[in-house]
Design a protein around this motif. Sequence first.
Motif, PDB file in Angstrom:
ATOM      1  N   TRP A  69       0.826  -1.206   0.000  1.00  0.00           N
ATOM      2  CA  TRP A  69       0.000   0.000   0.000  1.00  0.00           C
ATOM      3  C   TRP A  69       0.860   1.255   0.000  1.00  0.00           C
ATOM      4  CZ3 TRP A  69      -4.887  -0.262  -1.164  1.00  0.00           C
ATOM      5  CH2 TRP A  69      -5.579  -1.451  -0.941  1.00  0.00           C
ATOM      6  N   TRP A  70       1.855   1.288   0.864  1.00  0.00           N
ATOM      7  CA  TRP A  70       2.706   2.474   0.957  1.00  0.00           C
ATOM      8  C   TRP A  70       3.504   2.665  -0.330  1.00  0.00           C
ATOM      9  CZ3 TRP A  70       2.516   6.770   3.132  1.00  0.00           C
ATOM     10  CH2 TRP A  70       3.632   7.582   3.286  1.00  0.00           C
ATOM     11  N   GLY A  71       4.008   1.575  -0.889  1.00  0.00           N
ATOM     12  CA  GLY A  71       4.734   1.672  -2.156  1.00  0.00           C
ATOM     13  C   GLY A  71       3.845   2.172  -3.277  1.00  0.00           C
ATOM     14  N   ALA A  72       2.599   1.721  -3.313  1.00  0.00           N
ATOM     15  CA  ALA A  72       1.670   2.172  -4.354  1.00  0.00           C
ATOM     16  C   ALA A  72       1.344   3.655  -4.193  1.00  0.00           C
ATOM     17  CB  ALA A  72       0.393   1.340  -4.307  1.00  0.00           C
ATOM     18  N   VAL A  73       1.182   4.111  -2.953  1.00  0.00           N
ATOM     19  CA  VAL A  73       0.893   5.532  -2.711  1.00  0.00           C
ATOM     20  C   VAL A  73       2.080   6.385  -3.145  1.00  0.00           C
ATOM     21  CG1 VAL A  73       0.555   7.248  -0.882  1.00  0.00           C
ATOM     22  CG2 VAL A  73      -0.795   5.151  -0.902  1.00  0.00           C
ATOM     23  N   LEU A  74       3.278   5.985  -2.769  1.00  0.00           N
ATOM     24  CA  LEU A  74       4.465   6.737  -3.172  1.00  0.00           C
ATOM     25  C   LEU A  74       4.634   6.740  -4.682  1.00  0.00           C
ATOM     26  CD1 LEU A  74       7.145   5.712  -0.518  1.00  0.00           C
ATOM     27  CD2 LEU A  74       5.993   7.893  -0.763  1.00  0.00           C
ATOM     28  N   LEU A  75       4.378   5.588  -5.307  1.00  0.00           N
ATOM     29  CA  LEU A  75       4.466   5.506  -6.762  1.00  0.00           C
ATOM     30  C   LEU A  75       3.481   6.461  -7.424  1.00  0.00           C
ATOM     31  CD1 LEU A  75       5.105   1.836  -7.711  1.00  0.00           C
ATOM     32  CD2 LEU A  75       5.400   3.689  -9.298  1.00  0.00           C
ATOM     33  N   LEU A  76       2.266   6.487  -6.930  1.00  0.00           N
ATOM     34  CA  LEU A  76       1.242   7.357  -7.496  1.00  0.00           C
ATOM     35  C   LEU A  76       1.624   8.836  -7.357  1.00  0.00           C
ATOM     36  CD1 LEU A  76      -1.617   7.651  -8.716  1.00  0.00           C
ATOM     37  CD2 LEU A  76      -2.447   7.774  -6.373  1.00  0.00           C
ATOM     38  N   PHE A  77       2.039   9.239  -6.155  1.00  0.00           N
ATOM     39  CA  PHE A  77       2.435  10.634  -5.960  1.00  0.00           C
ATOM     40  C   PHE A  77       3.687  10.975  -6.773  1.00  0.00           C
ATOM     41  CE2 PHE A  77      -0.203  10.608  -2.059  1.00  0.00           C
ATOM     42  CZ  PHE A  77      -0.956  11.730  -2.356  1.00  0.00           C
ATOM     43  N   GLY A  78       4.599  10.023  -6.875  1.00  0.00           N
ATOM     44  CA  GLY A  78       5.789  10.252  -7.688  1.00  0.00           C
ATOM     45  C   GLY A  78       5.452  10.459  -9.142  1.00  0.00           C
ATOM     46  N   LEU A  79       4.524   9.666  -9.660  1.00  0.00           N
ATOM     47  CA  LEU A  79       4.092   9.847 -11.047  1.00  0.00           C
ATOM     48  C   LEU A  79       3.410  11.195 -11.242  1.00  0.00           C
ATOM     49  CD1 LEU A  79       2.697   6.318 -11.952  1.00  0.00           C
ATOM     50  CD2 LEU A  79       4.615   7.488 -13.019  1.00  0.00           C
ATOM     51  N   LEU A  80       2.529  11.552 -10.314  1.00  0.00           N
ATOM     52  CA  LEU A  80       1.824  12.827 -10.423  1.00  0.00           C
ATOM     53  C   LEU A  80       2.788  14.012 -10.402  1.00  0.00           C
ATOM     54  CD1 LEU A  80      -1.256  12.171  -8.119  1.00  0.00           C
ATOM     55  CD2 LEU A  80      -1.240  12.367 -10.601  1.00  0.00           C
ATOM     56  N   TYR A  81       3.714  14.014  -9.448  1.00  0.00           N
ATOM     57  CA  TYR A  81       4.656  15.118  -9.343  1.00  0.00           C
ATOM     58  C   TYR A  81       5.605  15.146 -10.538  1.00  0.00           C
ATOM     59  CZ  TYR A  81       3.558  16.830  -4.673  1.00  0.00           C
ATOM     60  OH  TYR A  81       2.940  17.423  -3.603  1.00  0.00           O
ATOM     61  N   SER A  82       6.058  13.981 -10.981  1.00  0.00           N
ATOM     62  CA  SER A  82       6.997  13.939 -12.108  1.00  0.00           C
ATOM     63  C   SER A  82       6.359  14.454 -13.383  1.00  0.00           C
ATOM     64  CB  SER A  82       7.515  12.514 -12.318  1.00  0.00           C
ATOM     65  OG  SER A  82       8.253  12.107 -11.203  1.00  0.00           O
ATOM     66  N   PHE A  83       5.116  14.094 -13.634  1.00  0.00           N
ATOM     67  CA  PHE A  83       4.450  14.572 -14.844  1.00  0.00           C
ATOM     68  C   PHE A  83       4.030  16.035 -14.719  1.00  0.00           C
ATOM     69  CE2 PHE A  83       3.488   9.994 -15.763  1.00  0.00           C
ATOM     70  CZ  PHE A  83       4.314   9.934 -16.871  1.00  0.00           C
ATOM     71  N   ARG A  84       3.543  16.426 -13.542  1.00  0.00           N
ATOM     72  CA  ARG A  84       3.060  17.794 -13.365  1.00  0.00           C
ATOM     73  C   ARG A  84       4.188  18.808 -13.470  1.00  0.00           C
ATOM     74  NH1 ARG A  84       2.479  22.372 -13.053  1.00  0.00           N
ATOM     75  NH2 ARG A  84       1.055  23.613 -11.831  1.00  0.00           N
ATOM     76  N   PHE A  85       5.353  18.485 -12.909  1.00  0.00           N
ATOM     77  CA  PHE A  85       6.464  19.431 -12.874  1.00  0.00           C
ATOM     78  C   PHE A  85       7.609  19.029 -13.806  1.00  0.00           C
ATOM     79  CE2 PHE A  85       4.362  19.836  -8.720  1.00  0.00           C
ATOM     80  CZ  PHE A  85       4.067  21.189  -8.757  1.00  0.00           C
ATOM     81  N   ALA A  86       7.314  18.243 -14.825  1.00  0.00           N
ATOM     82  CA  ALA A  86       8.337  17.824 -15.796  1.00  0.00           C
ATOM     83  C   ALA A  86       8.927  19.049 -16.501  1.00  0.00           C
ATOM     84  CB  ALA A  86       7.734  16.869 -16.810  1.00  0.00           C
ATOM     85  N   PRO A  87      10.226  19.038 -16.770  1.00  0.00           N
ATOM     86  CA  PRO A  87      10.851  20.181 -17.434  1.00  0.00           C
ATOM     87  C   PRO A  87      10.232  20.483 -18.808  1.00  0.00           C
ATOM     88  CG  PRO A  87      12.518  18.717 -16.566  1.00  0.00           C
ATOM     89  CD  PRO A  87      11.198  18.037 -16.376  1.00  0.00           C
ATOM     90  N   SER A  88       9.734  19.499 -19.493  1.00  0.00           N
ATOM     91  CA  SER A  88       9.135  19.729 -20.806  1.00  0.00           C
ATOM     92  C   SER A  88       7.798  20.468 -20.708  1.00  0.00           C
ATOM     93  CB  SER A  88       8.943  18.410 -21.550  1.00  0.00           C
ATOM     94  OG  SER A  88       8.050  17.582 -20.843  1.00  0.00           O
ATOM     95  N   ARG A  89       7.165  20.439 -19.533  1.00  0.00           N
ATOM     96  CA  ARG A  89       5.871  21.108 -19.350  1.00  0.00           C
ATOM     97  C   ARG A  89       6.028  22.534 -18.857  1.00  0.00           C
ATOM     98  NH1 ARG A  89       0.958  18.075 -18.447  1.00  0.00           N
ATOM     99  NH2 ARG A  89       0.477  19.837 -17.090  1.00  0.00           N
ATOM    100  N   GLN A  90       7.221  22.948 -18.494  1.00  0.00           N
ATOM    101  CA  GLN A  90       7.446  24.300 -17.967  1.00  0.00           C
ATOM    102  C   GLN A  90       7.307  25.323 -19.088  1.00  0.00           C
ATOM    103  OE1 GLN A  90       7.811  24.842 -14.701  1.00  0.00           O
ATOM    104  NE2 GLN A  90       7.624  22.645 -14.426  1.00  0.00           N
ATOM    105  N   VAL A  91       6.567  26.378 -18.817  1.00  0.00           N
ATOM    106  CA  VAL A  91       6.360  27.427 -19.812  1.00  0.00           C
ATOM    107  C   VAL A  91       6.980  28.717 -19.350  1.00  0.00           C
ATOM    108  CG1 VAL A  91       4.616  28.759 -21.052  1.00  0.00           C
ATOM    109  CG2 VAL A  91       4.233  26.353 -20.519  1.00  0.00           C
TER     110      VAL A  91
END
Length: 71
Positions: free
Chosen positions: A49-71
Motif C-alpha cells: 500500500w505504501w509503495g503504491a501511494v508513493l508511486l502514485l504521488f511520484g508519477l503525479l509530481y513527475s508529470f506535473r512538474f516535468a521540465p518539458s511542461r514548464q512554460v
Amino acid sequence: MREGDISIWFFIGVALLVNGALIFSAGVWEIFHPPANPVVLFSLHANLWWGAVLLLFGLLYSFRFAPSRQV
C-alpha cells in the motif's frame, strides 16, 4: 521561473517514484516469499500500500512538474 530552470518538485517526484517502486517491489517479493517469522500485521501488506501511494504521488509530481511542461 527562468528558462532552463528545473523545479525542485520534479526531483521530489522522481525520488518518490524510485522509492515507491522499490518498496512496492519488496512487498510483491514478500507475498511470493513470506518471511519465516512474519510480523503481527503482516497480513495487511503495508509495504504494498505504501509503495503504491508513493508511486502514485511520484508519477503525479513527475508529470506535473516535468521540465518539458514548464512554460
